[in-house]
Write a protein that holds these residues in place. Structure first.
Motif, PDB file in Angstrom:
ATOM      1  N   ILE A   1       6.045  -2.069   5.107  1.00 31.52           N
ATOM      2  CA  ILE A   1       4.683  -2.576   5.242  1.00 31.52           C
ATOM      3  C   ILE A   1       4.630  -3.476   6.466  1.00 31.52           C
ATOM      4  N   SER A   2       3.407  -3.778   6.919  1.00 26.94           N
ATOM      5  CA  SER A   2       3.247  -4.685   8.056  1.00 26.94           C
ATOM      6  C   SER A   2       3.237  -6.128   7.557  1.00 26.94           C
ATOM      7  N   LYS A   3       3.359  -7.045   8.509  1.00 27.12           N
ATOM      8  CA  LYS A   3       3.332  -8.468   8.148  1.00 27.12           C
ATOM      9  C   LYS A   3       1.991  -8.853   7.547  1.00 27.12           C
ATOM     10  N   SER A   4       0.913  -8.322   8.122  1.00 24.17           N
ATOM     11  CA  SER A   4      -0.412  -8.678   7.605  1.00 24.17           C
ATOM     12  C   SER A   4      -0.580  -8.207   6.159  1.00 24.17           C
ATOM     13  N   THR A   5      -0.041  -7.041   5.836  1.00 24.98           N
ATOM     14  CA  THR A   5      -0.107  -6.555   4.455  1.00 24.98           C
ATOM     15  C   THR A   5       0.716  -7.443   3.538  1.00 24.98           C
ATOM     16  N   LEU A   6       1.884  -7.846   4.001  1.00 27.32           N
ATOM     17  CA  LEU A   6       2.728  -8.731   3.201  1.00 27.32           C
ATOM     18  C   LEU A   6       2.002 -10.030   2.906  1.00 27.32           C
ATOM     19  N   TYR A   7       1.421 -10.639   3.931  1.00 25.37           N
ATOM     20  CA  TYR A   7       0.732 -11.911   3.740  1.00 25.37           C
ATOM     21  C   TYR A   7      -0.544 -11.755   2.919  1.00 25.37           C
ATOM     22  N   ARG A   8      -1.176 -10.607   3.002  1.00 28.58           N
ATOM     23  CA  ARG A   8      -2.402 -10.392   2.230  1.00 28.58           C
ATOM     24  C   ARG A   8      -2.110 -10.363   0.741  1.00 28.58           C
ATOM     25  N   TYR A   9      -1.053  -9.655   0.347  1.00 29.14           N
ATOM     26  CA  TYR A   9      -0.791  -9.474  -1.074  1.00 29.14           C
ATOM     27  C   TYR A   9       0.208 -10.468  -1.641  1.00 29.14           C
TER      28      TYR A   9
END
Length: 115
Positions: A96-104
Motif C-alpha cells: 500500500i502507499s503511505k497515504s493509504t497507511l496513514y488514512r486507515y
C-alpha cells in the motif's frame, strides 16, 4: 482554435493527410475538430446520465470503504506500534502507499514517523 493557425506551419497535420496550409485543409481540420469536440460532449452527457440513473436506482459509485476490523488495518496498526519497523517497510509489506497507511491506520503515528 485560432491559436493553431496563428503560427506558421511548415508541415501538414498527420503527415500529409490534411494540408493545413490551404484554405480547404484548414476547413477540413476545423470540421474534424468540431466533430471530435461534439463526440466528447456526447460521451460526457451519456456518462453523467448513466451516473444519475445509477444513483436513482440506489447504486453508489466508488470502492466500498474498508471496515476498521479488516485484517490489513489491524496488521498495519500492530506494525506501526512496533517502533523498529519503518513506514516504508510497512507499506512494502502490505503493498500500500503511505497515504493509504496513514488514512486507515492511526493518524497520530504520522507525526512520529515523518522526518
Amino acid at each position: 482554435m485560432t491559436a493553431v493557425f496563428d503560427r506558421p506551419l511548415t508541415r501538414s497535420v498527420c503527415d500529409g493527410a490534411i494540408d493545413t496550409t490551404t484554405p480547404s485543409g484548414e476547413l477540413i481540420f476545423m470540421v474534424f475538430s468540431a466533430l471530435a469536440q461534439f463526440e466528447r460532449r456526447l460521451i460526457q452527457e451519456r456518462t453523467k446520465a448513466g451516473l444519475e440513473a445509477a444513483r436513482a436506482r440506489g447504486r453508489k459509485g466508488g470502492r466500498p470503504p474498508m471496515k476498521a476490523n479488516d485484517r490489513r488495518i489491524v496488521l498495519a496498526n500492530k506494525l506501526l506500534k512496533d517502533k523498529s519497523i519503518g513506514v516504508d517497510d510497512i507499506c512494502a509489506t502490505l503493498k500500500i502507499s503511505k497515504s493509504t497507511l496513514y488514512r486507515y491506520a492511526g493518524s497520530n503515528e504520522r507525526a512520529r514517523r515523518v522526518p
